[in-house]
Design an enzyme around this catalytic site. Structure first.
Site, mmCIF file in Angstrom:
data_model
loop_
_atom_site.group_PDB
_atom_site.id
_atom_site.type_symbol
_atom_site.label_atom_id
_atom_site.label_comp_id
_atom_site.label_asym_id
_atom_site.label_seq_id
_atom_site.Cartn_x
_atom_site.Cartn_y
_atom_site.Cartn_z
ATOM 1 C CG ASN A 1 40.725 36.406 42.466
ATOM 2 O OD1 ASN A 1 40.635 36.498 41.238
ATOM 3 N ND2 ASN A 1 40.157 37.296 43.294
ATOM 4 C CB SER B 1 46.851 38.984 33.884
ATOM 5 O OG SER B 1 46.538 39.945 32.897
ATOM 6 C CE1 TYR C 1 47.246 42.942 37.482
ATOM 7 C CE2 TYR C 1 47.509 42.623 35.128
ATOM 8 C CZ TYR C 1 46.794 42.415 36.298
ATOM 9 O OH TYR C 1 45.639 41.666 36.266
ATOM 10 C CE LYS D 1 47.688 39.414 38.100
ATOM 11 N NZ LYS D 1 46.973 38.679 39.155
ATOM 12 C CB ILE E 1 37.247 39.908 33.375
ATOM 13 C CG1 ILE E 1 38.167 38.814 32.784
ATOM 14 C CG2 ILE E 1 35.996 39.297 34.016
ATOM 15 C CD1 ILE E 1 37.604 38.041 31.608
HETATM 16 P P1 NAP Z 1 39.028 43.714 41.661
HETATM 17 O O1 NAP Z 1 37.595 43.836 41.310
HETATM 18 O O2 NAP Z 1 39.833 44.956 41.795
HETATM 19 O O3 NAP Z 1 39.157 42.840 42.997
HETATM 20 C C1 NAP Z 1 40.413 42.610 43.585
HETATM 21 C C2 NAP Z 1 40.232 41.776 44.827
HETATM 22 O O4 NAP Z 1 41.520 41.597 45.443
HETATM 23 C C3 NAP Z 1 39.322 42.416 45.835
HETATM 24 O O5 NAP Z 1 38.495 41.440 46.413
HETATM 25 C C4 NAP Z 1 40.283 42.970 46.875
HETATM 26 O O6 NAP Z 1 39.665 42.982 48.141
HETATM 27 C C5 NAP Z 1 41.404 41.928 46.827
HETATM 28 N N1 NAP Z 1 42.669 42.439 47.346
HETATM 29 C C6 NAP Z 1 43.451 43.403 46.798
HETATM 30 N N2 NAP Z 1 44.510 43.637 47.596
HETATM 31 C C7 NAP Z 1 44.388 42.801 48.671
HETATM 32 C C8 NAP Z 1 45.162 42.586 49.833
HETATM 33 N N3 NAP Z 1 46.292 43.265 50.071
HETATM 34 N N4 NAP Z 1 44.748 41.654 50.724
HETATM 35 C C9 NAP Z 1 43.604 40.961 50.505
HETATM 36 N N5 NAP Z 1 42.832 41.117 49.411
HETATM 37 C C10 NAP Z 1 43.221 42.029 48.508
HETATM 38 O O7 NAP Z 1 39.811 42.815 40.592
HETATM 39 P P2 NAP Z 1 39.291 41.638 39.628
HETATM 40 O O8 NAP Z 1 39.123 42.240 38.299
HETATM 41 O O9 NAP Z 1 38.212 40.879 40.258
HETATM 42 O O10 NAP Z 1 40.631 40.779 39.565
HETATM 43 C C11 NAP Z 1 40.816 39.587 40.316
HETATM 44 C C12 NAP Z 1 42.121 38.942 39.865
HETATM 45 O O11 NAP Z 1 42.052 38.681 38.456
HETATM 46 C C13 NAP Z 1 43.346 39.836 40.069
HETATM 47 O O12 NAP Z 1 44.449 39.050 40.441
HETATM 48 C C14 NAP Z 1 43.560 40.441 38.701
HETATM 49 O O13 NAP Z 1 44.907 40.809 38.503
HETATM 50 C C15 NAP Z 1 43.156 39.268 37.812
HETATM 51 N N6 NAP Z 1 42.791 39.698 36.459
HETATM 52 C C16 NAP Z 1 41.728 40.523 36.248
HETATM 53 C C17 NAP Z 1 41.416 40.890 34.942
HETATM 54 C C18 NAP Z 1 40.237 41.797 34.611
HETATM 55 O O14 NAP Z 1 40.096 42.156 33.432
HETATM 56 N N7 NAP Z 1 39.401 42.171 35.558
HETATM 57 C C19 NAP Z 1 42.190 40.437 33.873
HETATM 58 C C20 NAP Z 1 43.267 39.599 34.128
HETATM 59 C C21 NAP Z 1 43.549 39.224 35.434
HETATM 60 P P3 NAP Z 1 39.797 44.140 49.254
HETATM 61 O O15 NAP Z 1 39.966 45.442 48.533
HETATM 62 O O16 NAP Z 1 38.520 43.998 50.017
HETATM 63 O O17 NAP Z 1 40.983 43.742 50.049
#
Ligand code: NAP
Length: 255
Positions: free
Chosen positions: A98, A150, A163, A167, A196
């Site tokens: 994730n 995504s 991005y 994805k 989201i």
């Molecule tokens: P978020 O709130 O920005 O959280 C991202 C997470 O990834 C955090 O826990 C961060 O933890 C971790 N992370 C980032 N770089 C990392 C690294 N190098 N090593 C380890 N952990 C890492 O994002 P989110 O919205 O929850 O998104 C989660 C996933 O869903 C992502 O893959 C995103 O692309 C996908 N997604 C999100 C949406 C949306 O609308 N939110 C839509 C489509 C897809 P740390 O910073 O503590 O390392």
């Protein structure tokens, strides 16, 4: 009971899950849902304090979890971390890839670093994690791999060449892993969330609300818990014949 209060129920007791990006947002909701379903959860991210909050919440709800501070871009750290989880809990049944980042800008201005950073975190890390964990899953002849893709990987999105490519790459990776590991009772599926409500989308500011009102038939952002429900389903016994699939949860954005 509101729509969002009705959560899916699954029994994952005696199973071990590893969730990357468990320190906040979707990954945290996924870790909590898996923990509440009885799985022991290895919570992985870089921010140790935030990871501790996730672990504490799972434990407070009666579950079992441990934090593993790890940058998923570092191949050596990833394979050491997977070894430690396997040693601690003897198996890994569920892998949720994730962790993800955005570094948005239009293509002509996109730097090499912005490309590499996003491709490494969103795609290369999934290869590193899945390679390491698949060896454990092949040994136990059971596994569930769920990759967070995504809608940007399906449709493209201006400002997100890096991005979207990462994805979309995840979808090809998912289908290949499903074909390679299917005979060993290992499934591999991808989830494509739309907009989201997390820190990732909050960074887009008020413009996002307009975008959602214009483009999303459901007229609202999705909640991290709604994505967690889909993960729980794909990880559960009910999804044993689903593999190589892409499940889109986007309030109708792509329909
Ligand atoms: P978020 O709130 O920005 O959280 C991202 C997470 O990834 C955090 O826990 C961060 O933890 C971790 N992370 C980032 N770089 C990392 C690294 N190098 N090593 C380890 N952990 C890492 O994002 P989110 O919205 O929850 O998104 C989660 C996933 O869903 C992502 O893959 C995103 O692309 C996908 N997604 C999100 C949406 C949306 O609308 N939110 C839509 C489509 C897809 P740390 O910073 O503590 O390392």
């Amino acid at each position: 009971m509101s729509e969002l209060e009705k959560r899916i129920v699954a029994d994952l007791s005696a199973q071990v899950a590893l969730v990357t990006g468990a320190s906040r947002g979707i990954g945290k909701a996924v870790a909590l849902a898996l923990g509440k379903a009885g799985a022991k959860v290895a919570c992985v991210a870089r921010n140790a304090d935030k990871l501790k909050e996730t672990v504490d919440e799972i434990v407070a709800a009666g579950g079992t979890a441990a934090a593993f501070t790890c940058d998923v871009n570092d191949g050596k750290l990833v394979s050491e971390m997977v070894d430690v989880v396997k040693e601690k809990w003897e198996r890994i049944d569920i892998l949720v890839n994730n962790a993800g980042v955005t570094r948005d800008t239009l293509l002509p201005r996109m730097s090499d670093d912005e490309w590499d950073d996003v491709l490494n975190t969103n795609l290369r890390s999934v290869f590193l994690l899945t390679r390491a964990v698949s060896l454990v899953m092949m040994g136990q002849r059971y596994g569930r791999i769920i990759n967070m893709s995504s809608v940007s990987g399906l449709m493209g999105n201006p400002g997100q060449a890096n991005y979207s490519a990462s994805k979309a790459g995840l979808i090809g990776f998912t289908r290949t892993v499903a074909k390679e590991l299917g005979k060993r009772k290992i499934t591999c599926n991808a989830i494509c969330p739309g907009f989201i409500a997390t820190e990732m989308t909050a960074a887009l500011g008020p413009a996002l609300e307009d975008e959602v009102k214009k483009r999303v038939p459901a007229k609202r952002l999705g909640q991290a818990e709604e994505i967690a429900d889909a993960v729980l389903y794909l990880a559960s016994g009910s999804a044993s014949y689903i593999t190589g699939q892409v499940l889109t949860l986007d309030g109708g954005l792509t329909c």
